[in-house]
Write a protein that holds these residues in place. Structure first.
Motif, PDB file in Angstrom:
ATOM      1  N   TYR A 285      10.615  10.935   7.749  1.00  0.00           N
ATOM      2  CA  TYR A 285       9.379   9.962   8.786  1.00  0.00           C
ATOM      3  C   TYR A 285       8.207  11.214   7.572  1.00  0.00           C
ATOM      4  O   TYR A 285       7.676  11.556   7.987  1.00  0.00           O
ATOM      5  N   GLY A 286       8.490   9.616   6.722  1.00  0.00           N
ATOM      6  CA  GLY A 286       7.502   9.221   5.939  1.00  0.00           C
ATOM      7  C   GLY A 286       5.726   8.966   6.216  1.00  0.00           C
ATOM      8  O   GLY A 286       4.963   9.916   5.922  1.00  0.00           O
ATOM      9  N   LEU A 287       5.565   8.133   7.102  1.00  0.00           N
ATOM     10  CA  LEU A 287       4.787   8.123   7.619  1.00  0.00           C
ATOM     11  C   LEU A 287       3.453   8.936   8.251  1.00  0.00           C
ATOM     12  O   LEU A 287       2.838   9.704   7.726  1.00  0.00           O
TER      13      LEU A 287
ATOM     14  N   PRO B 238      15.007   6.039  -1.298  1.00  0.00           N
ATOM     15  CA  PRO B 238      13.969   7.629  -0.932  1.00  0.00           C
ATOM     16  C   PRO B 238      12.727   7.312  -0.962  1.00  0.00           C
ATOM     17  O   PRO B 238      12.160   6.196  -1.249  1.00  0.00           O
ATOM     18  N   CYS B 239      12.635   8.651  -0.291  1.00  0.00           N
ATOM     19  CA  CYS B 239      10.427   8.733  -0.433  1.00  0.00           C
ATOM     20  C   CYS B 239      10.195   9.300  -1.253  1.00  0.00           C
ATOM     21  O   CYS B 239      10.858  10.882  -1.382  1.00  0.00           O
ATOM     22  N   VAL B 240       9.518   8.897  -2.386  1.00  0.00           N
ATOM     23  CA  VAL B 240       9.206   9.775  -3.074  1.00  0.00           C
ATOM     24  C   VAL B 240       7.975  11.007  -3.443  1.00  0.00           C
ATOM     25  O   VAL B 240       7.707  11.590  -4.002  1.00  0.00           O
ATOM     26  N   ALA B 241       7.186  10.465  -2.224  1.00  0.00           N
ATOM     27  CA  ALA B 241       6.595  11.653  -1.668  1.00  0.00           C
ATOM     28  C   ALA B 241       6.657  13.061  -1.044  1.00  0.00           C
ATOM     29  O   ALA B 241       6.232  13.862  -1.456  1.00  0.00           O
ATOM     30  N   PHE B 242       8.171  12.746  -0.372  1.00  0.00           N
ATOM     31  CA  PHE B 242       8.337  13.420   0.939  1.00  0.00           C
ATOM     32  C   PHE B 242       9.687  14.291   0.704  1.00  0.00           C
ATOM     33  O   PHE B 242      10.458  15.118   0.586  1.00  0.00           O
ATOM     34  N   ASN B 243      10.777  13.033  -0.204  1.00  0.00           N
ATOM     35  CA  ASN B 243      12.489  13.642  -0.164  1.00  0.00           C
ATOM     36  C   ASN B 243      13.046  12.823  -1.582  1.00  0.00           C
ATOM     37  O   ASN B 243      13.956  12.841  -1.551  1.00  0.00           O
TER      38      ASN B 243
ATOM     39  N   THR C  60       0.723  -1.033   0.009  1.00  0.00           N
ATOM     40  CA  THR C  60       0.361   0.052   0.143  1.00  0.00           C
ATOM     41  C   THR C  60       0.795   1.077  -0.282  1.00  0.00           C
ATOM     42  O   THR C  60       0.629   2.059   0.526  1.00  0.00           O
ATOM     43  N   LEU C  61       2.400   1.448  -0.678  1.00  0.00           N
ATOM     44  CA  LEU C  61       3.257   2.298   0.117  1.00  0.00           C
ATOM     45  C   LEU C  61       2.881   3.340  -1.658  1.00  0.00           C
ATOM     46  O   LEU C  61       2.804   2.659  -2.709  1.00  0.00           O
ATOM     47  N   CYS C  62       3.850   4.598  -1.582  1.00  0.00           N
ATOM     48  CA  CYS C  62       2.925   5.271  -2.696  1.00  0.00           C
ATOM     49  C   CYS C  62       3.849   4.526  -3.620  1.00  0.00           C
ATOM     50  O   CYS C  62       4.932   3.664  -3.592  1.00  0.00           O
ATOM     51  N   ALA C  63       3.561   4.673  -5.012  1.00  0.00           N
ATOM     52  CA  ALA C  63       4.210   4.362  -6.475  1.00  0.00           C
ATOM     53  C   ALA C  63       5.554   4.618  -6.267  1.00  0.00           C
ATOM     54  O   ALA C  63       5.878   6.184  -6.147  1.00  0.00           O
ATOM     55  N   GLY C  64       6.779   3.774  -6.317  1.00  0.00           N
ATOM     56  CA  GLY C  64       8.490   4.409  -5.987  1.00  0.00           C
ATOM     57  C   GLY C  64       8.655   3.570  -5.365  1.00  0.00           C
ATOM     58  O   GLY C  64      10.301   4.810  -5.021  1.00  0.00           O
ATOM     59  N   CYS C  65       8.431   4.076  -3.643  1.00  0.00           N
ATOM     60  CA  CYS C  65       9.144   4.678  -2.537  1.00  0.00           C
ATOM     61  C   CYS C  65       9.455   3.046  -2.555  1.00  0.00           C
ATOM     62  O   CYS C  65       9.961   1.963  -2.999  1.00  0.00           O
ATOM     63  N   GLY C  66      10.765   3.967  -2.000  1.00  0.00           N
ATOM     64  CA  GLY C  66      11.797   2.680  -2.191  1.00  0.00           C
ATOM     65  C   GLY C  66      11.956   1.783  -1.550  1.00  0.00           C
ATOM     66  O   GLY C  66      12.898   0.547  -1.774  1.00  0.00           O
ATOM     67  N   HIS C  67      11.561   1.572  -0.618  1.00  0.00           N
ATOM     68  CA  HIS C  67      10.498   0.743   0.295  1.00  0.00           C
ATOM     69  C   HIS C  67      10.300  -0.400  -0.269  1.00  0.00           C
ATOM     70  O   HIS C  67      10.791  -1.868  -0.022  1.00  0.00           O
ATOM     71  N   ASP C  68       9.351  -0.462  -0.992  1.00  0.00           N
ATOM     72  CA  ASP C  68       9.281  -1.698  -1.991  1.00  0.00           C
ATOM     73  C   ASP C  68      10.339  -2.121  -2.762  1.00  0.00           C
ATOM     74  O   ASP C  68      10.351  -3.444  -2.748  1.00  0.00           O
TER      75      ASP C  68
ATOM     76  N   GLY D 236       6.445   2.853  10.915  1.00  0.00           N
ATOM     77  CA  GLY D 236       6.453   3.693   9.799  1.00  0.00           C
ATOM     78  C   GLY D 236       6.137   3.149   8.696  1.00  0.00           C
ATOM     79  O   GLY D 236       5.893   2.118   9.359  1.00  0.00           O
ATOM     80  N   CYS D 237       6.778   3.808   7.463  1.00  0.00           N
ATOM     81  CA  CYS D 237       6.347   2.947   6.302  1.00  0.00           C
ATOM     82  C   CYS D 237       6.568   2.102   6.006  1.00  0.00           C
ATOM     83  O   CYS D 237       6.679   0.692   5.469  1.00  0.00           O
ATOM     84  N   SER D 238       8.450   2.351   6.311  1.00  0.00           N
ATOM     85  CA  SER D 238       8.984   1.517   6.217  1.00  0.00           C
ATOM     86  C   SER D 238       9.034  -0.291   7.337  1.00  0.00           C
ATOM     87  O   SER D 238       8.623  -1.469   7.333  1.00  0.00           O
TER      88      SER D 238
ATOM     89  N   ASN E  52      16.237   3.622   4.865  1.00  0.00           N
ATOM     90  CA  ASN E  52      16.834   5.134   5.087  1.00  0.00           C
ATOM     91  C   ASN E  52      16.698   6.034   4.633  1.00  0.00           C
ATOM     92  O   ASN E  52      17.226   6.778   3.175  1.00  0.00           O
ATOM     93  N   ASN E  53      15.372   6.948   4.463  1.00  0.00           N
ATOM     94  CA  ASN E  53      14.675   7.791   3.284  1.00  0.00           C
ATOM     95  C   ASN E  53      15.665   9.678   3.682  1.00  0.00           C
ATOM     96  O   ASN E  53      15.269  10.032   3.680  1.00  0.00           O
ATOM     97  N   GLY E  54      15.877   9.388   5.516  1.00  0.00           N
ATOM     98  CA  GLY E  54      16.065  10.843   5.900  1.00  0.00           C
ATOM     99  C   GLY E  54      14.831  11.870   6.522  1.00  0.00           C
ATOM    100  O   GLY E  54      15.102  12.631   7.112  1.00  0.00           O
TER     101      GLY E  54
HETATM  102  S1  SF4 Z   1       5.334   8.217   2.060  1.00  0.00           S
HETATM  103 FE1  SF4 Z   1       7.125   8.085   1.799  1.00  0.00          FE
HETATM  104  S2  SF4 Z   1       8.091   6.627   3.079  1.00  0.00           S
HETATM  105 FE2  SF4 Z   1       6.047   6.488   2.754  1.00  0.00          FE
HETATM  106  S3  SF4 Z   1       5.101   5.068   1.109  1.00  0.00           S
HETATM  107 FE3  SF4 Z   1       5.179   6.979   0.411  1.00  0.00          FE
HETATM  108  S4  SF4 Z   1       7.380   7.490  -0.359  1.00  0.00           S
HETATM  109 FE4  SF4 Z   1       7.363   5.796   0.538  1.00  0.00          FE
END
Ligand code: SF4
Ligand SMILES: Cc1ncc(C[n+]2csc(CCOP(=O)(O)OP(=O)(O)O)c2C)c(N)n1
Ligand SMILES: [Mg+2]
Length: 350
Positions: free
Chosen positions: A143-145, A217-222, A32-40, A67-69, A139-141
């Motif tokens: 707090y993504g969530l 990388p957090c594609v939404a915020f960083n 359910t993470l954002c498309a392109g989130c490094g965590h996936d 957290g998202c991670s 590590n995206n630097g």
């Molecule tokens: S907010 Fe950032 S860390 Fe969280 S799922 Fe979206 S891209 Fe990934």
């Protein structure tokens, strides 16, 4: 389409590993993470590594914080044991589980907020005690969530999406893990699966505390210009110290040698093969590793690869001389020494 469940039936011709599982058996729910989130990408690397290692999924316990991670263990190893703890508390809950059942392989999943901010103390003690686990920080630097506040790993001077500058010094978790006594320390990038998969394999087979800092990388915020955790920034500043292949000696019959390759035997009989990009880099030299990381950081580079490994590492059970079997398999005979032994202990305390 995250509300769609994955089909339960697999195509009959999918390749099986040595213990009879397909790669799909190591997957979890739809992310359910954002498309392109490094965590996936990290989740996908974990699936690949565990499948390649021929570990039966029920032999793994995955634990995380918040957290998202820390949500990602829902998206891999669906047939493994799992526990989602409180924010920053994964290491202590994992330590308890590991003390109770030493037969499982432990995977700790955390974020930079989870491990470097609220959970820094927990991280430190797990590393210094040598709790046997693969500890991965995505590590995206930020707090993504909770919508992109700087975490404690954000580089000084990096700029947030809304323009604020981070004035605090960054915590380098890999450097800290080294200083605290971790016996396997690596750094990688979620976008470099060829480097990340063998590092995860090595961490899972390591005999002590194995830490991997994955820039994710957090594609939404960083992921904007000015961020030092964006895909573009990491690709431009990534300096690989070595490329590793994990080799299971039990399965591997032919070992091909070349001058660029160094084989590091592991406690469990398997081998980490280092293919050196930097010819003079020695990953068994703790001081040298600390030096190299500082040198790279001073030049604005991120040192990736296997930074340090102690192939002779022992875990916390060895240090504590605990029971050799999981606690739930011990019977009354093992647990109760009998009244004569008890009387002797009591007499010694009088
Ligand atoms: S907010 Fe950032 S860390 Fe969280 S799922 Fe979206 S891209 Fe990934
Ligand atoms: C005790 C507590 N404090 C604060 C929060 C709010 N919170 C939830 S996730 C999070 C930060 C997560 O950041 P990180 O670990 O870097 O994970 P990411 O989302 O970036 O992957 C915070 C502060 C919480 N859930 N619990
Ligand atoms: Mg984060």
């Amino acid at each position: 389409m995250t509300y769609l469940a994955k089909p339960k039936l697999h195509h009959p011709s999918l390749t099986k590993n040595a213990v009879g599982y397909t790669r799909r058996d190591y997957e979890g729910k739809v992310s359910t993470l954002c498309a392109g989130c490094g965590h996936d990408s990290v989740s996908s690397a974990i699936v690949q590594a565990c499948w390649q290692l021929d570990i039966q999924p029920h032999r793994i316990a995955k634990l995380s914080g918040i957290g998202c991670s820390s949500k990602t263990p829902d998206y891999f190893l669906g047939a493994s044991h799992g526990f989602n703890t409180v924010h920053g508390r994964m290491p202590s809950v994992l330590t308890g589980a590991y003390l109770a059942n030493r037969d499982l392989l432990y995977l700790g999943i955390s974020g930079d907020g989870d491990s470097a901010s609220i959970g820094l103390g927990q991280f430190a003690h797990a590393m210094r005690r040598g709790v046997r686990m693969g500890y991965i920080v995505e590590n995206n630097g930020v707090y993504g969530l909770t919508k992109g506040q700087f975490s404690a790993t954000a580089d000084k001077g990096s700029v947030a999406k809304k323009g604020a500058t981070n004035n605090d010094t960054a915590i380098d978790l890999a450097a800290l893990a080294l200083q605290l006594g971790a016996t396997f320390v690596a750094r990688s990038f979620s976008g470099d699966k060829a480097q990340l998969v063998p590092l995860i394999e090595g961490a899972m087979r390591h005999g002590g505390a194995a830490f991997i800092d994955v820039i994710s990388p957090c594609v939404a915020f960083n992921n904007h210009a000015g961020s030092t955790r964006s895909y573009d920034h990491v690709r431009e500043h990534n300096e690989a110290l070595n490329r590793i292949d994990f080799i299971d000696l039990a399965a591997e019959q032919v070992v091909e040698h070349s001058p660029d390759v160094v084989d590091v035997p592991q406690a469990d009989g398997s081998t980490l093969r280092l293919r050196k990009v930097a010819p003079d880099y020695d990953p068994t030299d703790r001081l040298g590793a600390m030096n190299a990381m500082q040198r790279f950081a001073a030049g604005g580079e991120i040192a990736t690869g296997l930074l340090y490994v102690d192939p002779t590492a022992h875990d916390w059970h060895a240090a504590q001389r605990t029971a050799s079997a999981p606690l739930n398999t011990l019977g009354e005979k093992d647990l109760c020494p009998g009244s004569a032994a008890l009387a002797k202990i009591n007499a010694g305390l009088r």
